[in-house]
Design a protein around this motif. Structure first.
Motif, PDB file in Angstrom:
ATOM      1  N   GLY A   3       0.796  -1.232   0.074  1.00  0.00           N
ATOM      2  CA  GLY A   3       0.096   0.063   0.058  1.00  0.00           C
ATOM      3  C   GLY A   3       0.829   1.407   0.180  1.00  0.00           C
ATOM      4  O   GLY A   3       1.993   1.138   0.040  1.00  0.00           O
ATOM      5  N   GLU A   4       0.039   2.461   0.050  1.00  0.00           N
ATOM      6  CA  GLU A   4       0.957   3.690  -0.082  1.00  0.00           C
ATOM      7  C   GLU A   4       1.092   4.529   1.357  1.00  0.00           C
ATOM      8  O   GLU A   4       1.225   5.664   1.349  1.00  0.00           O
ATOM      9  CB  GLU A   4       0.187   4.563  -0.997  1.00  0.00           C
ATOM     10  CG  GLU A   4      -1.113   4.921  -0.953  1.00  0.00           C
ATOM     11  CD  GLU A   4      -1.846   5.634  -2.018  1.00  0.00           C
ATOM     12  OE1 GLU A   4      -1.173   6.172  -3.016  1.00  0.00           O
ATOM     13  OE2 GLU A   4      -3.205   5.902  -2.132  1.00  0.00           O
ATOM     14  N   LEU A   5       0.073   3.889   2.249  1.00  0.00           N
ATOM     15  CA  LEU A   5       0.258   4.658   3.620  1.00  0.00           C
ATOM     16  C   LEU A   5       1.534   4.090   4.485  1.00  0.00           C
ATOM     17  O   LEU A   5       1.998   3.100   4.311  1.00  0.00           O
ATOM     18  CB  LEU A   5      -0.972   3.959   4.433  1.00  0.00           C
ATOM     19  CG  LEU A   5      -2.324   4.539   3.663  1.00  0.00           C
ATOM     20  CD1 LEU A   5      -3.502   4.056   4.687  1.00  0.00           C
ATOM     21  CD2 LEU A   5      -2.512   5.902   3.734  1.00  0.00           C
ATOM     22  N   SER A   6       1.972   5.225   5.229  1.00  0.00           N
ATOM     23  CA  SER A   6       3.285   4.977   5.914  1.00  0.00           C
ATOM     24  C   SER A   6       3.133   4.598   7.331  1.00  0.00           C
ATOM     25  O   SER A   6       3.794   3.631   8.032  1.00  0.00           O
ATOM     26  CB  SER A   6       4.288   6.066   5.821  1.00  0.00           C
ATOM     27  OG  SER A   6       3.532   7.195   6.270  1.00  0.00           O
ATOM     28  N   SER A   7       2.145   4.860   7.872  1.00  0.00           N
ATOM     29  CA  SER A   7       1.750   4.475   9.420  1.00  0.00           C
ATOM     30  C   SER A   7       1.316   3.277   9.580  1.00  0.00           C
ATOM     31  O   SER A   7       0.431   2.723   8.775  1.00  0.00           O
ATOM     32  CB  SER A   7       0.831   5.604   9.834  1.00  0.00           C
ATOM     33  OG  SER A   7       0.179   5.287  11.281  1.00  0.00           O
ATOM     34  N   ALA A   8       2.184   2.377  10.402  1.00  0.00           N
ATOM     35  CA  ALA A   8       1.703   0.926  10.547  1.00  0.00           C
ATOM     36  C   ALA A   8       0.275   1.124  11.218  1.00  0.00           C
ATOM     37  O   ALA A   8      -0.619   0.204  10.971  1.00  0.00           O
ATOM     38  CB  ALA A   8       2.431   0.245  11.536  1.00  0.00           C
ATOM     39  N   ASN A   9       0.054   1.991  11.944  1.00  0.00           N
ATOM     40  CA  ASN A   9      -1.220   2.000  12.840  1.00  0.00           C
ATOM     41  C   ASN A   9      -2.547   2.331  11.670  1.00  0.00           C
ATOM     42  O   ASN A   9      -3.527   1.919  12.052  1.00  0.00           O
ATOM     43  CB  ASN A   9      -1.438   2.810  13.816  1.00  0.00           C
ATOM     44  CG  ASN A   9      -0.557   2.665  15.006  1.00  0.00           C
ATOM     45  OD1 ASN A   9      -0.167   1.299  15.188  1.00  0.00           O
ATOM     46  ND2 ASN A   9       0.020   3.574  15.686  1.00  0.00           N
ATOM     47  N   SER A  10      -2.316   2.805  10.723  1.00  0.00           N
ATOM     48  CA  SER A  10      -3.243   3.331   9.717  1.00  0.00           C
ATOM     49  C   SER A  10      -3.498   2.502   8.470  1.00  0.00           C
ATOM     50  O   SER A  10      -4.228   2.468   7.697  1.00  0.00           O
ATOM     51  CB  SER A  10      -2.873   4.816   9.241  1.00  0.00           C
ATOM     52  OG  SER A  10      -1.876   4.896   8.522  1.00  0.00           O
ATOM     53  N   ARG A  11      -2.665   1.192   8.369  1.00  0.00           N
ATOM     54  CA  ARG A  11      -2.634   0.442   7.367  1.00  0.00           C
ATOM     55  C   ARG A  11      -3.941  -0.500   7.337  1.00  0.00           C
ATOM     56  O   ARG A  11      -4.547  -0.896   8.431  1.00  0.00           O
ATOM     57  CB  ARG A  11      -1.317  -0.460   7.380  1.00  0.00           C
ATOM     58  CG  ARG A  11       0.050   0.314   6.950  1.00  0.00           C
ATOM     59  CD  ARG A  11       1.042  -0.523   6.520  1.00  0.00           C
ATOM     60  NE  ARG A  11       0.927  -1.304   5.510  1.00  0.00           N
ATOM     61  CZ  ARG A  11       1.177  -1.134   4.405  1.00  0.00           C
ATOM     62  NH1 ARG A  11       1.703   0.162   4.312  1.00  0.00           N
ATOM     63  NH2 ARG A  11       1.028  -1.712   3.376  1.00  0.00           N
ATOM     64  N   HIS A  12      -4.279  -0.927   6.300  1.00  0.00           N
ATOM     65  CA  HIS A  12      -5.343  -1.668   6.010  1.00  0.00           C
ATOM     66  C   HIS A  12      -4.931  -3.128   6.953  1.00  0.00           C
ATOM     67  O   HIS A  12      -3.826  -3.534   6.810  1.00  0.00           O
ATOM     68  CB  HIS A  12      -5.637  -2.215   4.865  1.00  0.00           C
ATOM     69  CG  HIS A  12      -7.221  -2.986   4.803  1.00  0.00           C
ATOM     70  ND1 HIS A  12      -6.695  -4.332   4.555  1.00  0.00           N
ATOM     71  CD2 HIS A  12      -8.333  -2.587   4.344  1.00  0.00           C
ATOM     72  CE1 HIS A  12      -8.001  -4.737   4.569  1.00  0.00           C
ATOM     73  NE2 HIS A  12      -8.915  -3.827   4.126  1.00  0.00           N
ATOM     74  N   PRO A  13      -5.562  -3.737   7.724  1.00  0.00           N
ATOM     75  CA  PRO A  13      -5.413  -4.923   8.289  1.00  0.00           C
ATOM     76  C   PRO A  13      -4.654  -6.131   7.600  1.00  0.00           C
ATOM     77  O   PRO A  13      -3.997  -7.031   8.127  1.00  0.00           O
ATOM     78  CB  PRO A  13      -6.524  -5.274   9.066  1.00  0.00           C
ATOM     79  CG  PRO A  13      -7.575  -4.917   8.528  1.00  0.00           C
ATOM     80  CD  PRO A  13      -6.997  -3.365   7.719  1.00  0.00           C
ATOM     81  N   TRP A  14      -5.238  -6.289   6.335  1.00  0.00           N
ATOM     82  CA  TRP A  14      -4.781  -7.276   5.439  1.00  0.00           C
ATOM     83  C   TRP A  14      -3.811  -6.661   4.200  1.00  0.00           C
ATOM     84  O   TRP A  14      -3.621  -7.263   3.080  1.00  0.00           O
ATOM     85  CB  TRP A  14      -5.985  -8.117   4.767  1.00  0.00           C
ATOM     86  CG  TRP A  14      -6.593  -8.759   5.800  1.00  0.00           C
ATOM     87  CD1 TRP A  14      -7.797  -8.647   6.546  1.00  0.00           C
ATOM     88  CD2 TRP A  14      -6.217 -10.131   6.412  1.00  0.00           C
ATOM     89  NE1 TRP A  14      -8.040  -9.599   7.548  1.00  0.00           N
ATOM     90  CE2 TRP A  14      -7.040 -10.513   7.092  1.00  0.00           C
ATOM     91  CE3 TRP A  14      -5.008 -11.027   6.109  1.00  0.00           C
ATOM     92  CZ2 TRP A  14      -7.107 -11.811   8.052  1.00  0.00           C
ATOM     93  CZ3 TRP A  14      -5.305 -12.170   6.806  1.00  0.00           C
ATOM     94  CH2 TRP A  14      -6.269 -12.510   7.794  1.00  0.00           C
ATOM     95  N   ASP A  15      -3.358  -5.477   4.290  1.00  0.00           N
ATOM     96  CA  ASP A  15      -2.622  -4.816   3.143  1.00  0.00           C
ATOM     97  C   ASP A  15      -3.263  -4.782   1.872  1.00  0.00           C
ATOM     98  O   ASP A  15      -2.742  -5.180   0.794  1.00  0.00           O
ATOM     99  CB  ASP A  15      -1.141  -5.648   3.269  1.00  0.00           C
ATOM    100  CG  ASP A  15      -0.153  -4.875   4.063  1.00  0.00           C
ATOM    101  OD1 ASP A  15      -0.623  -3.641   4.630  1.00  0.00           O
ATOM    102  OD2 ASP A  15       1.120  -5.062   3.957  1.00  0.00           O
ATOM    103  N   TRP A  16      -4.825  -4.640   1.884  1.00  0.00           N
ATOM    104  CA  TRP A  16      -5.310  -4.465   0.688  1.00  0.00           C
ATOM    105  C   TRP A  16      -5.486  -3.178   0.098  1.00  0.00           C
ATOM    106  O   TRP A  16      -6.173  -2.304   0.523  1.00  0.00           O
ATOM    107  CB  TRP A  16      -6.824  -4.960   0.856  1.00  0.00           C
ATOM    108  CG  TRP A  16      -7.733  -5.110  -0.360  1.00  0.00           C
ATOM    109  CD1 TRP A  16      -7.479  -5.173  -1.874  1.00  0.00           C
ATOM    110  CD2 TRP A  16      -9.092  -4.649  -0.209  1.00  0.00           C
ATOM    111  NE1 TRP A  16      -8.437  -5.049  -2.430  1.00  0.00           N
ATOM    112  CE2 TRP A  16      -9.510  -4.971  -1.635  1.00  0.00           C
ATOM    113  CE3 TRP A  16     -10.194  -4.506   0.754  1.00  0.00           C
ATOM    114  CZ2 TRP A  16     -10.882  -4.727  -2.213  1.00  0.00           C
ATOM    115  CZ3 TRP A  16     -11.440  -4.461   0.466  1.00  0.00           C
ATOM    116  CH2 TRP A  16     -11.879  -4.521  -1.083  1.00  0.00           C
TER     117      TRP A  16
END
Length: 223
Positions: A3-16
């Motif tokens: 994905g394109e988000l850098s914050s671990a807490n804000s990532r989609h839980p399945w990296d979708w």
């Protein structure tokens, strides 16, 4: 999917994270694709890589941990990294093109996840493997063995136009408007399993699409 988000807490839980079809089309513009080969995306998500390959006239199918792809080319729920192999993996002419999950599974950090997915793809495929990854993925002490000792890529294809890759659940809410400019540099890393390894992996820069086409897409999303 990476994905394109850098914050671990804000990532989609399945990296979708969902790439647009043009990302695959641009690779196909510069990478000769094999005829008579089945293409599999084992992390197909919404099916964009599968559909893009099919639009180019190739036999392409997808599987995933979840049923997110309503197309006829979806072959069902399957755990790519599980113990059971899908019947399609036994094909004697198989290429794997995918956007692998990068680091998250069910919200938990899984170190080396993308590399594990790629190593599995190299083990299963007979022709080509193409993985969509952040450019920064190249700079890693831990992946040196993958690139230099074990499986040197046959080509690195850098997307000079940053793709927009929002989480799939955001796309479900906003539709095409969720794609609104990329924030991370991405590339396709390709392994040609039938070719002799080169001394060094060649690098190609895929130019941005024509400006008019990009503007048409912006208007389409805003409609």
């Amino acid at each position: 999917m990476s994905g394109e988000l850098s914050s671990a807490n804000s990532r989609h839980p399945w990296d979708w994270y969902v790439e647009e079809r043009w990302v695959t089309h641009r690779l196909a513009d510069f990478l000769p694709l094999d005829e008579g080969v089945t293409y599999l995306d084992p992390c197909c998500g919404s099916g964009n890589i599968v559909e893009a390959l099919a639009e180019r006239g190739h036999q392409a199918f997808g599987t995933d941990l979840f049923e997110r792809y309503a197309g006829a080319r979806f072959l069902g729920v399957h755990d790519w990294m599980g113990d059971q192999r899908h019947l399609l993996e036994a094909s004697d002419a198989l290429s794997i093109f995918f956007n692998p999950p990068y680091s998250r599974q069910n919200g938990a950090l899984v170190r080396g996840l993308a590399e594990k997915c790629i190593r599995r793809a190299i083990e299963v495929a007979t022709h080509k493997v193409a993985a969509l990854l952040p450019v920064k993925w190249l700079a890693s002490k831990g992946r040196y063995n993958l690139f230099e000792r074990d499986h040197r890529p046959s080509g690195i294809y850098i997307l000079c136009e940053r793709p927009s890759m929002p989480p799939g659940d955001v796309i479900e809410q906003l539709g095409k408007r969720a794609h609104d400019g990329g924030k991370v540099d991405f590339m396709w890393v390709v392994w040609d399993l039938l070719a002799e390894p080169l001394p060094h992996a060649p690098t190609f820069w895929i130019p941005p699409r024509a400006p008019g086409r990009s503007e048409d897409l912006k208007l389409e999303r805003a409609a």
